[in-house]
Design a protein around this motif. Structure first.
Motif, PDB file in Angstrom:
ATOM      1  N   LEU A  23       2.696   3.005   3.559  1.00  0.00           N
ATOM      2  CA  LEU A  23       3.486   2.474   2.465  1.00  0.00           C
ATOM      3  C   LEU A  23       2.602   2.597   1.234  1.00  0.00           C
ATOM      4  CD1 LEU A  23       4.458   0.916   5.149  1.00  0.00           C
ATOM      5  CD2 LEU A  23       5.626  -0.548   3.511  1.00  0.00           C
ATOM      6  N   ARG A  24       3.188   3.002   0.132  1.00  0.00           N
ATOM      7  CA  ARG A  24       2.436   3.215  -1.107  1.00  0.00           C
ATOM      8  C   ARG A  24       2.842   2.188  -2.149  1.00  0.00           C
ATOM      9  NH1 ARG A  24       0.225   8.248  -0.342  1.00  0.00           N
ATOM     10  NH2 ARG A  24       1.304   9.536   1.175  1.00  0.00           N
ATOM     11  N   ARG A  25       1.838   1.673  -2.859  1.00  0.00           N
ATOM     12  CA  ARG A  25       2.097   0.684  -3.906  1.00  0.00           C
ATOM     13  C   ARG A  25       2.885   1.355  -5.033  1.00  0.00           C
ATOM     14  NH1 ARG A  25       0.178  -4.204  -5.094  1.00  0.00           N
ATOM     15  NH2 ARG A  25      -1.625  -4.080  -3.706  1.00  0.00           N
ATOM     16  N   VAL A  26       3.963   0.691  -5.459  1.00  0.00           N
ATOM     17  CA  VAL A  26       4.753   1.217  -6.567  1.00  0.00           C
ATOM     18  C   VAL A  26       4.848   0.231  -7.725  1.00  0.00           C
ATOM     19  CG1 VAL A  26       6.096   2.839  -5.206  1.00  0.00           C
ATOM     20  CG2 VAL A  26       6.943   0.523  -5.513  1.00  0.00           C
ATOM     21  N   GLY A  27       4.294  -0.952  -7.569  1.00  0.00           N
ATOM     22  CA  GLY A  27       4.329  -1.881  -8.674  1.00  0.00           C
ATOM     23  C   GLY A  27       3.943  -3.273  -8.263  1.00  0.00           C
ATOM     24  N   GLY A  28       3.991  -4.162  -9.237  1.00  0.00           N
ATOM     25  CA  GLY A  28       3.602  -5.548  -9.019  1.00  0.00           C
ATOM     26  C   GLY A  28       4.744  -6.387  -8.476  1.00  0.00           C
ATOM     27  N   GLU A  29       4.504  -7.685  -8.427  1.00  0.00           N
ATOM     28  CA  GLU A  29       5.491  -8.605  -7.854  1.00  0.00           C
ATOM     29  C   GLU A  29       6.786  -8.617  -8.658  1.00  0.00           C
ATOM     30  OE1 GLU A  29       5.980 -13.242  -6.510  1.00  0.00           O
ATOM     31  OE2 GLU A  29       4.233 -12.683  -7.662  1.00  0.00           O
ATOM     32  N   THR A  63       5.080  -4.438  -4.801  1.00  0.00           N
ATOM     33  CA  THR A  63       6.165  -3.612  -4.292  1.00  0.00           C
ATOM     34  C   THR A  63       5.584  -2.345  -3.688  1.00  0.00           C
ATOM     35  OG1 THR A  63       7.631  -4.488  -6.002  1.00  0.00           O
ATOM     36  CG2 THR A  63       8.337  -2.464  -4.907  1.00  0.00           C
ATOM     37  N   TRP A  64       6.100  -2.014  -2.495  1.00  0.00           N
ATOM     38  CA  TRP A  64       5.588  -0.904  -1.701  1.00  0.00           C
ATOM     39  C   TRP A  64       6.750  -0.029  -1.244  1.00  0.00           C
ATOM     40  CZ3 TRP A  64       0.305  -0.801  -0.962  1.00  0.00           C
ATOM     41  CH2 TRP A  64      -0.379  -1.968  -1.298  1.00  0.00           C
ATOM     42  N   ARG A  65       6.510   1.264  -1.077  1.00  0.00           N
ATOM     43  CA  ARG A  65       7.571   2.159  -0.626  1.00  0.00           C
ATOM     44  C   ARG A  65       7.073   3.043   0.517  1.00  0.00           C
ATOM     45  NH1 ARG A  65       9.768   4.125  -5.282  1.00  0.00           N
ATOM     46  NH2 ARG A  65      11.107   2.317  -5.157  1.00  0.00           N
ATOM     47  N   PHE A  66       7.972   3.209   1.486  1.00  0.00           N
ATOM     48  CA  PHE A  66       7.755   4.131   2.604  1.00  0.00           C
ATOM     49  C   PHE A  66       8.902   5.118   2.600  1.00  0.00           C
ATOM     50  CE2 PHE A  66       8.847   5.206   7.057  1.00  0.00           C
ATOM     51  CZ  PHE A  66       7.713   5.934   7.373  1.00  0.00           C
ATOM     52  N   THR A  67       8.583   6.413   2.671  1.00  0.00           N
ATOM     53  CA  THR A  67       9.598   7.455   2.742  1.00  0.00           C
ATOM     54  C   THR A  67       9.511   8.111   4.112  1.00  0.00           C
ATOM     55  OG1 THR A  67       9.418   7.854   0.362  1.00  0.00           O
ATOM     56  CG2 THR A  67      10.454   9.593   1.688  1.00  0.00           C
ATOM     57  N   LEU A  68      10.652   8.239   4.787  1.00  0.00           N
ATOM     58  CA  LEU A  68      10.670   8.910   6.088  1.00  0.00           C
ATOM     59  C   LEU A  68      10.065  10.309   5.943  1.00  0.00           C
ATOM     60  CD1 LEU A  68      14.167   7.977   7.560  1.00  0.00           C
ATOM     61  CD2 LEU A  68      11.946   6.976   8.089  1.00  0.00           C
ATOM     62  N   PRO A  69       9.384  10.778   6.981  1.00  0.00           N
ATOM     63  CA  PRO A  69       8.717  12.086   6.895  1.00  0.00           C
ATOM     64  C   PRO A  69       9.620  13.234   6.433  1.00  0.00           C
ATOM     65  CG  PRO A  69       8.002  10.940   8.859  1.00  0.00           C
ATOM     66  CD  PRO A  69       9.113  10.117   8.253  1.00  0.00           C
ATOM     67  N   ASP A  70      10.908  13.188   6.786  1.00  0.00           N
ATOM     68  CA  ASP A  70      11.805  14.269   6.361  1.00  0.00           C
ATOM     69  C   ASP A  70      12.387  14.036   4.968  1.00  0.00           C
ATOM     70  OD1 ASP A  70      13.757  12.322   6.714  1.00  0.00           O
ATOM     71  OD2 ASP A  70      14.801  13.371   8.330  1.00  0.00           O
ATOM     72  N   GLY A  71      11.998  12.919   4.317  1.00  0.00           N
ATOM     73  CA  GLY A  71      12.442  12.631   2.954  1.00  0.00           C
ATOM     74  C   GLY A  71      13.858  12.114   2.850  1.00  0.00           C
ATOM     75  N   SER A  72      14.509  11.856   3.980  1.00  0.00           N
ATOM     76  CA  SER A  72      15.927  11.495   3.972  1.00  0.00           C
ATOM     77  C   SER A  72      16.211  10.042   3.590  1.00  0.00           C
ATOM     78  CB  SER A  72      16.542  11.772   5.344  1.00  0.00           C
ATOM     79  OG  SER A  72      15.948  10.916   6.327  1.00  0.00           O
ATOM     80  N   CYS A  73      15.211   9.175   3.606  1.00  0.00           N
ATOM     81  CA  CYS A  73      15.467   7.761   3.363  1.00  0.00           C
ATOM     82  C   CYS A  73      14.184   7.074   2.908  1.00  0.00           C
ATOM     83  CB  CYS A  73      15.976   7.112   4.650  1.00  0.00           C
ATOM     84  SG  CYS A  73      16.728   5.489   4.433  1.00  0.00           S
ATOM     85  N   ASP A  74      14.353   6.085   2.031  1.00  0.00           N
ATOM     86  CA  ASP A  74      13.235   5.276   1.546  1.00  0.00           C
ATOM     87  C   ASP A  74      13.409   3.835   1.977  1.00  0.00           C
ATOM     88  OD1 ASP A  74      11.879   7.258   0.041  1.00  0.00           O
ATOM     89  OD2 ASP A  74      13.242   6.945  -1.647  1.00  0.00           O
ATOM     90  N   GLU A  75      12.290   3.173   2.205  1.00  0.00           N
ATOM     91  CA  GLU A  75      12.258   1.727   2.409  1.00  0.00           C
ATOM     92  C   GLU A  75      11.374   1.154   1.320  1.00  0.00           C
ATOM     93  OE1 GLU A  75      12.779   1.468   7.239  1.00  0.00           O
ATOM     94  OE2 GLU A  75      10.861   0.887   6.374  1.00  0.00           O
ATOM     95  N   THR A  76      11.833   0.078   0.684  1.00  0.00           N
ATOM     96  CA  THR A  76      11.052  -0.588  -0.344  1.00  0.00           C
ATOM     97  C   THR A  76      10.841  -2.027   0.073  1.00  0.00           C
ATOM     98  OG1 THR A  76      12.007   0.833  -2.053  1.00  0.00           O
ATOM     99  CG2 THR A  76      10.941  -1.194  -2.800  1.00  0.00           C
ATOM    100  N   TYR A  77       9.585  -2.459   0.045  1.00  0.00           N
ATOM    101  CA  TYR A  77       9.173  -3.804   0.443  1.00  0.00           C
ATOM    102  C   TYR A  77       8.630  -4.513  -0.785  1.00  0.00           C
ATOM    103  CZ  TYR A  77       9.192  -2.015   5.262  1.00  0.00           C
ATOM    104  OH  TYR A  77       9.541  -1.477   6.462  1.00  0.00           O
TER     105      TYR A  77
END
Length: 143
Positions: A135-141, A34-48
């Motif tokens: 995108l930063r790792r936030v956990g396993g499968e 599991t990976w997360r990307f946060t918009l530069p302004d911090g307004s929204c997250d995407e989790t993959y």
């Protein structure tokens, strides 16, 4: 008659292959998890969430999309993994960019991991000219 039956079976097999592009991914492939990307302004997250069965779930804003993906087992000489992704299901809500993703959309991008395997960027080509991330790792499968 036998040739006609063979032709029908062959076409059916090809059609079935075209329906699903998901392929098994080794549990030790760096994309799995599991990976997360946060918009530069911090307004929204995407989790993959990338699974070993070749499927993924992405949440972005109010959108929840499911896809089937293929990713190279090893990086190219330039250090990028080719990633082919096809959206197979979407809840029809807006993502972080205010867009609604079309089911059936197929994209090819290139992923480059950092040395520790804890971050990656996504690029349109095997270069750093048009990329987003990290995108930063936030956990396993299982997360």
């Amino acid at each position: 008659m036998r040739n006609a039956l063979f032709a029908i079976l062959a076409v059916g097999a090809l059609a079935g292959a075209a329906v699903s592009q998901a392929s098994e991914v080794s549990a030790d492939h760096p994309i799995v998890g599991t990976w997360r990307f946060t918009l530069p302004d911090g307004s929204c997250d995407e989790t993959y969430r990338f699974r070993t069965d070749g499927t993924s779930v992405v949440t972005s804003g109010e959108e929840v999309a499911e896809s089937e993906y293929r990713i190279a087992a090893r990086p190219s000489g330039n250090g990028f993994y080719e990633w082919v992704d096809t959206i197979v299901k979407d809840n029809g809500k807006q993502d972080c960019a205010g867009q609604i993703t079309d089911v059936g959309r197929k994209t090819t991008n290139y992923i480059r991991f950092d040395a520790a395997g804890q971050r990656f960027i996504v690029c349109r080509a095997e270069n750093l000219q048009a990329c987003f991330g990290p995108l930063r790792r936030v956990g396993g499968e299982a997360i």
